[in-house]
Structure formats: C-alpha cells, structure tokens
Design an enzyme around this catalytic site. Structure first.
Site, PDB file in Angstrom:
ATOM      1  N   LYS A  22       0.849  -1.202   0.000  1.00 23.55           N
ATOM      2  CA  LYS A  22       0.000   0.000   0.000  1.00 23.55           C
ATOM      3  C   LYS A  22       0.882   1.248   0.000  1.00 23.55           C
ATOM      4  CE  LYS A  22      -1.646   1.650   4.080  1.00 23.55           C
ATOM      5  NZ  LYS A  22      -1.345   3.073   4.325  1.00 23.55           N
ATOM      6  N   ASN A  23       1.900   1.261   0.866  1.00 23.15           N
ATOM      7  CA  ASN A  23       2.702   2.469   1.019  1.00 23.15           C
ATOM      8  C   ASN A  23       3.616   2.752  -0.175  1.00 23.15           C
ATOM      9  OD1 ASN A  23       1.440   2.906   3.404  1.00 23.15           O
ATOM     10  ND2 ASN A  23       3.193   2.455   4.723  1.00 23.15           N
ATOM     11  N   ARG A  92      -4.116  10.768   4.814  1.00 23.44           N
ATOM     12  CA  ARG A  92      -3.031  11.738   4.958  1.00 23.44           C
ATOM     13  C   ARG A  92      -2.066  11.744   3.776  1.00 23.44           C
ATOM     14  NH1 ARG A  92      -1.364  14.541   8.874  1.00 23.44           N
ATOM     15  NH2 ARG A  92       0.707  14.175   8.029  1.00 23.44           N
ATOM     16  N   CYS A 116      -4.117  12.955  13.212  1.00 21.38           N
ATOM     17  CA  CYS A 116      -4.879  11.720  13.160  1.00 21.38           C
ATOM     18  C   CYS A 116      -4.646  11.005  14.476  1.00 21.38           C
ATOM     19  CB  CYS A 116      -4.496  10.877  11.958  1.00 21.38           C
ATOM     20  SG  CYS A 116      -2.854  10.206  12.058  1.00 21.38           S
ATOM     21  N   ARG A 121       1.137  14.696  13.448  1.00 19.85           N
ATOM     22  CA  ARG A 121       1.608  14.510  12.075  1.00 19.85           C
ATOM     23  C   ARG A 121       1.633  15.790  11.245  1.00 19.85           C
ATOM     24  NH1 ARG A 121      -0.749   8.778   9.942  1.00 19.85           N
ATOM     25  NH2 ARG A 121       1.120   8.707   8.684  1.00 19.85           N
ATOM     26  N   ASP A 305       5.103   0.494  11.996  1.00 19.39           N
ATOM     27  CA  ASP A 305       3.882  -0.142  11.494  1.00 19.39           C
ATOM     28  C   ASP A 305       3.750  -1.608  11.930  1.00 19.39           C
ATOM     29  OD1 ASP A 305       3.093   2.187  10.310  1.00 19.39           O
ATOM     30  OD2 ASP A 305       3.596   1.600   8.257  1.00 19.39           O
ATOM     31  N   VAL A 327       8.788   6.834  16.716  1.00 18.00           N
ATOM     32  CA  VAL A 327       8.442   7.526  15.465  1.00 18.00           C
ATOM     33  C   VAL A 327       7.185   8.393  15.624  1.00 18.00           C
ATOM     34  CG1 VAL A 327       7.904   7.230  13.006  1.00 18.00           C
ATOM     35  CG2 VAL A 327       9.570   5.716  14.111  1.00 18.00           C
ATOM     36  N   ARG A 397      -8.388  -0.140   5.021  1.00 18.30           N
ATOM     37  CA  ARG A 397      -7.450   0.804   4.385  1.00 18.30           C
ATOM     38  C   ARG A 397      -6.135   0.127   4.049  1.00 18.30           C
ATOM     39  NH1 ARG A 397      -5.982   5.466   7.803  1.00 18.30           N
ATOM     40  NH2 ARG A 397      -4.780   5.777   5.920  1.00 18.30           N
TER      41      ARG A 397
HETATM   42  C1  UD1 Z   1       4.629   6.790   6.352  1.00 19.21           C
HETATM   43  C2  UD1 Z   1       3.751   5.559   6.202  1.00 19.21           C
HETATM   44  C3  UD1 Z   1       3.287   5.073   7.577  1.00 19.21           C
HETATM   45  C4  UD1 Z   1       4.498   4.853   8.487  1.00 19.21           C
HETATM   46  C5  UD1 Z   1       5.401   6.084   8.528  1.00 19.21           C
HETATM   47  C6  UD1 Z   1       6.684   5.868   9.301  1.00 19.21           C
HETATM   48  C7  UD1 Z   1       2.678   5.880   4.057  1.00 19.21           C
HETATM   49  C8  UD1 Z   1       1.435   6.190   3.318  1.00 19.21           C
HETATM   50  N1  UD1 Z   1       2.595   5.914   5.391  1.00 19.21           N
HETATM   51  O1  UD1 Z   1       3.835   7.812   6.935  1.00 19.21           O
HETATM   52  O2  UD1 Z   1       2.566   3.859   7.401  1.00 19.21           O
HETATM   53  O3  UD1 Z   1       4.035   4.573   9.793  1.00 19.21           O
HETATM   54  O4  UD1 Z   1       5.760   6.474   7.191  1.00 19.21           O
HETATM   55  O5  UD1 Z   1       7.380   4.774   8.802  1.00 19.21           O
HETATM   56  O6  UD1 Z   1       3.703   5.594   3.483  1.00 19.21           O
HETATM   57  N2  UD1 Z   1       6.731  14.511  10.783  1.00 19.21           N
HETATM   58  C9  UD1 Z   1       6.861  15.858  11.113  1.00 19.21           C
HETATM   59  N3  UD1 Z   1       6.824  16.768  10.086  1.00 19.21           N
HETATM   60  C10 UD1 Z   1       6.677  16.417   8.782  1.00 19.21           C
HETATM   61  C11 UD1 Z   1       6.550  15.048   8.460  1.00 19.21           C
HETATM   62  C12 UD1 Z   1       6.576  14.111   9.491  1.00 19.21           C
HETATM   63  O7  UD1 Z   1       7.000  16.208  12.277  1.00 19.21           O
HETATM   64  O8  UD1 Z   1       6.660  17.308   7.917  1.00 19.21           O
HETATM   65  C13 UD1 Z   1       6.727  13.490  11.869  1.00 19.21           C
HETATM   66  C14 UD1 Z   1       5.369  12.787  11.979  1.00 19.21           C
HETATM   67  O9  UD1 Z   1       4.464  13.521  12.769  1.00 19.21           O
HETATM   68  C15 UD1 Z   1       5.756  11.463  12.608  1.00 19.21           C
HETATM   69  C16 UD1 Z   1       7.140  11.188  12.019  1.00 19.21           C
HETATM   70  O10 UD1 Z   1       7.631  12.440  11.555  1.00 19.21           O
HETATM   71  O11 UD1 Z   1       5.839  11.567  14.007  1.00 19.21           O
HETATM   72  C17 UD1 Z   1       7.128  10.171  10.900  1.00 19.21           C
HETATM   73  O12 UD1 Z   1       6.366  10.650   9.819  1.00 19.21           O
HETATM   74  P1  UD1 Z   1       6.633  10.263   8.313  1.00 19.21           P
HETATM   75  O13 UD1 Z   1       7.897   9.466   8.182  1.00 19.21           O
HETATM   76  O14 UD1 Z   1       6.479  11.487   7.492  1.00 19.21           O
HETATM   77  O15 UD1 Z   1       5.422   9.280   8.048  1.00 19.21           O
HETATM   78  P2  UD1 Z   1       4.337   9.336   6.909  1.00 19.21           P
HETATM   79  O16 UD1 Z   1       4.988   9.613   5.603  1.00 19.21           O
HETATM   80  O17 UD1 Z   1       3.194  10.182   7.345  1.00 19.21           O
END
Ligand code: UD1
Length: 418
Positions: A22-23, A92, A116, A121, A305, A327, A397
C-alpha cells in the site's frame, strides 16, 4: 458499520501470497501526475486508500481506472490544482499531490490534512523543503497555497527527521525542477526505492535512493511507465506473527525477505523457526517464545507499522518485555483494547511494559487505527471465545482480503455487514 467476528484458538497453516505494498502504491499513483502519458501500475492491492487515491487522480484530471490489481491511467491533458478537504481528510498520504502539482502547474491548493489518532503529524518538513526550492507558501482558510514563479529550483535540503512522506514529496517535485536537488537525511524505506525506480523509468535522473542522501538532476519532461509494485512488508510481518501466535506454520510467497530483516532477526531471537527461499518465507512455531524488547526506528530499524502486532505477540509470551515507540507520539491506542482481552500492559511515556499472560479471552473491541486493528485481529485469533471487532474500516485501508486470507489459513473469522 461492518464488524469482524473471530472465534479464537485455531492453529493457522497453509500458504498465502503477500499483496502489493500500500505504502508503495500510493506515491507511485501520485507520480502519474508528472506526465500526460499513459501509465500502468500492477500488483496494486485492492484497498480503501487505493480507491481514495484513484478518485483523487480522477478529480485532479488524470483519468484512472482500477481493475483487480491493475491501475491504468489514460493520456491526460489538463490538470486541476485544487485538492479539497473531502478528499484530503480521508487519507493523509493525499499531501503527496503537492510535489507533482507544484512541479507541473507551478501552483497547488491543498486542504490542510490535520492530525490523526496516532499523532499530530505535521507537514512542516515538506513545506520547508518546497520553500527552499523557491516556492511561496500561504495558509488560508484551512488550505495550503503553494506557488512558484516559473520552475522549482534544485536545492540542498536537509531534513530534521527522515520523514517518509517528505522524502517522497520532494522526490516527486525535484524530478522536474531546474538544477540539482540533494535530499540530506532522506528516508531509506523500501517504498522510497520503489518510487525512485518508477521515476527513473519515467526518465528522471536520481541516484542514492535507499541511502541517506538522494541526488536528483531535474529534467524538463517525464514519460509514461509500467511498473509492478513491491510486496507489502507490513502485511507479510503481520501474517508471520499470526502464525507464531496461533502456534502454527505458514508459507508466505511473493515476499522480499531483505525488507523484513529486522523483524526476522527479532522473531528468530524470540525462538521461532524461519526459513527463507528466494521470495518465500516459511514461519513455524516450534517452542514457547522468549520475551524480546523492541524499539521502533526509521528503516532499517524496527518498523513502527509492526509495533502493535509485535505487542500482541508479546502479550502471550511468558516473562517481561518492553516496546518503545520513537516515530509517532501517540501510537499506543491498541493498549487499552488489548487489555480488554486480558493483556497485562502498562504505558509509561513512549514505553509499554508487557507481562506475558497465559491466555487472552474474547471481548468486544474497537479499532483506532490501521495497525492497532491488525493487533486486535491477531489477539482475537488466539483469544478464548468470541472477539467482536468494530470500526474495521481502518483495516480495510491497509489489508487486502484480510478475512479471506485468514480463513484460507484455517482461522474462524467472518465479517458481519452492518
Ligand atoms: C509513512 C507511512 C506510515 C508509516 C510512517 C513511518 C505511508 C502512506 N505511510 O507515513 O505507514 O508509519 O511512514 O514509517 O507511506 N513529521 C513531522 N513533520 C513532517 C513530516 C513528518 O513532524 O513534515 C513526523 C510525523 O508527525 C511522525 C514522524 O515524523 O511523528 C514520521 O512521519 P513520516 O515518516 O512522514 O510518516 P508518513 O509519511 O506520514
């Protein structure tokens, strides 16, 4: 609302094929916006998030259809730069529309995604990167307006955290930027590599994907592609844990074992029998497992995850263990629900102390987020009696044909429409 009913206690055995990731599928679907050409994506799982993304692409102007596990995008002509709240709030990952649209149209207007259940996030890392590339950013009436005069400019961008989404968004934007972009402290997840492989097929010039520094030489135009999405490592790990929790033996096919190295290492350390043969993993319960601590980290560390599923496993392992989440700040919503099934867990900050119990017993429980839902299914599969799981739209999802796959392995699990 639909519910899942599980009568626990059946040992799982048999073979299942792991679905496409999915990701990986989500950013690759958004990459189709970088070209007007036709694109074909295979091995895409049939999931609610994929349907949301296909609807999204159609709204933006990329005519897209899905048939079983194949998504086809037709030639497009005019793209729309507005991503409304109704589409963004469902998922998201919708923020990944930003990179391609700024690169193609020089402007994008995306509803703010909001938080969420697993944490706030924010998307500051994405926005700071676009600013460094010359974009102007304005927040107005719940929308982020990103504009650029002319073309995005390549830049050295250092992330304060190796965000998966930000790495993908900047990759999607920089492939059409003017000059060279370097993403420093980039995420190294296999899904990033898969996206980069697609972009390279489209004509992008990228090196270093899968390492801490990714370099992109912008090009003027990209073309269509055909791609087979990689296997879902999170789904695979969930079924591996299910085999062990039910003291069974299952064979997973279509897997990329190296993407699961840390999970395999931890499961072996706990005492399970795991055999790997190319794209097949055989997981067998052979003796009572030992309690093992985990700490979630960015790839190649233990995936956040799989944290909830690991916790479900340790709930039934004699002795004490600890799960540490680094994370996301609020990813322990499954703890209360596991406690309802009889688990002995204590939260302290970002740690959960687990004391293994002899057995769990079925109860009504509620899913708070996707992977929490997976943990509840796993617990239900070995709990005594009936577990009734509600709010399963979270599971839809991320897990393709979940009940069908578990039934094939011998589980007593069904969905009740409601
Ligand atoms: C993706 C995955 C999700 C997985 C996560 C971490 C998809 C669709 N989802 O989510 O399943 O759990 O990676 O492996 O691929 N953060 C900030 N600022 C930002 C961006 C992120 O503070 O601009 C923080 C987030 O709040 C979170 C952490 O960084 O605490 C990790 O987020 P991120 O790696 O961006 O995860 P996603 O891309 O949302």
């Amino acid at each position: 609302m639909d519910k899942i009913i599980i009568k626990g206690g059946n040992k799982l055995s048999g073979t299942i094929k792991v679905s496409g990731s999915k990701n990986s599928s989500l950013p690759i679907l958004f990459a189709t916006l970088l070209t007007d050409d036709e694109c074909k994506i295979k091995n895409v799982p049939v999931l609610a998030d994929i349907k949301t993304t296909v609807d999204f692409l159609n709204f933006i102007g990329k005519k897209t259809t899905r048939k079983a596990n194949i998504v086809n995008c037709e030639k497009s002509s005019k793209l729309n730069h507005i991503a409304p709240y109704d589409l963004v709030r469902k998922m998201r990952a919708s923020v990944l529309v930003m990179g391609p649209l700024i690169a193609r149209l020089g402007k994008v207007n995306v509803s703010l995604p909001g938080g969420c259940s697993i944490g706030a996030r924010p998307i500051d890392i994405h926005l700071d990167a676009f600013k460094k590339m010359g974009a102007k950013i304005e927040l107005k009436e719940g929308y982020i307006n990103v504009t650029i005069d002319g073309r995005l400019k390549g830049a050295d961008i250092e992330f304060r955290f190796a965000s998966v989404g930000a790495t993908e968004n900047v990759l999607l934007a920089s492939v059409l930027a003017k000059g060279t972009t370097r993403i420093i402290n980039a995420a190294k997840e296999p899904e990033i590599q898969d996206l980069a492989d697609v972009l390279i097929k489209m004509g992008a010039k990228i090196s270093g994907a899968g390492t801490k520094i990714i370099t992109v030489e912008g090009v003027e135009k990209l073309h269509g592609f055909t791609h087979n999405v990689i296997a879902d490592r999170i789904e695979a790990a969930t079924y591996m844990i299910a085999a062990l929790m039910t003291k069974g033996e299952i064979i997973l096919t279509g897997v990329i074992p190296e993407h699961l190295q840390i999970v395999i290492d931890k499961l072996i350390e706990a005492g399970s029998d795991i055999k790997i043969n190319n794209d097949t993993i055989i997981v067998k319960w052979k003796k009572d497992l030992k309690p093992i601590n985990i700490r979630t980290e960015i790839y190649p560390g233990f995936p956040t995850d799989i944290q909830a599923q690991w916790m479900a496993l340790m709930c039934l392992v004699k002795g004490n263990s600890i799960v540490e989440e680094t994370v996301f700040e609020n990813r322990f919503l499954h703890v209360c629900e596991l406690q309802r099934l009889g688990a002995n867990l204590k939260i302290e900050g970002n740690l959960v102390y687990i004391q293994g119990v002899k057995e769990l017993s079925g109860a009504p429980v509620m899913v708070s987020d996707l992977r929490a839902g997976a943990a509840l299914v796993l617990a239900g599969l070995c709990a005594k009696g009936k577990t009734e799981i509600s709010r399963i739209y979270h599971l839809d999802r991320g897990y393709e044909a979940l009940e069908k796959k578990f039934r094939k392995l011998g589980a007593n699990i069904k969905r009740i429409k409601g």
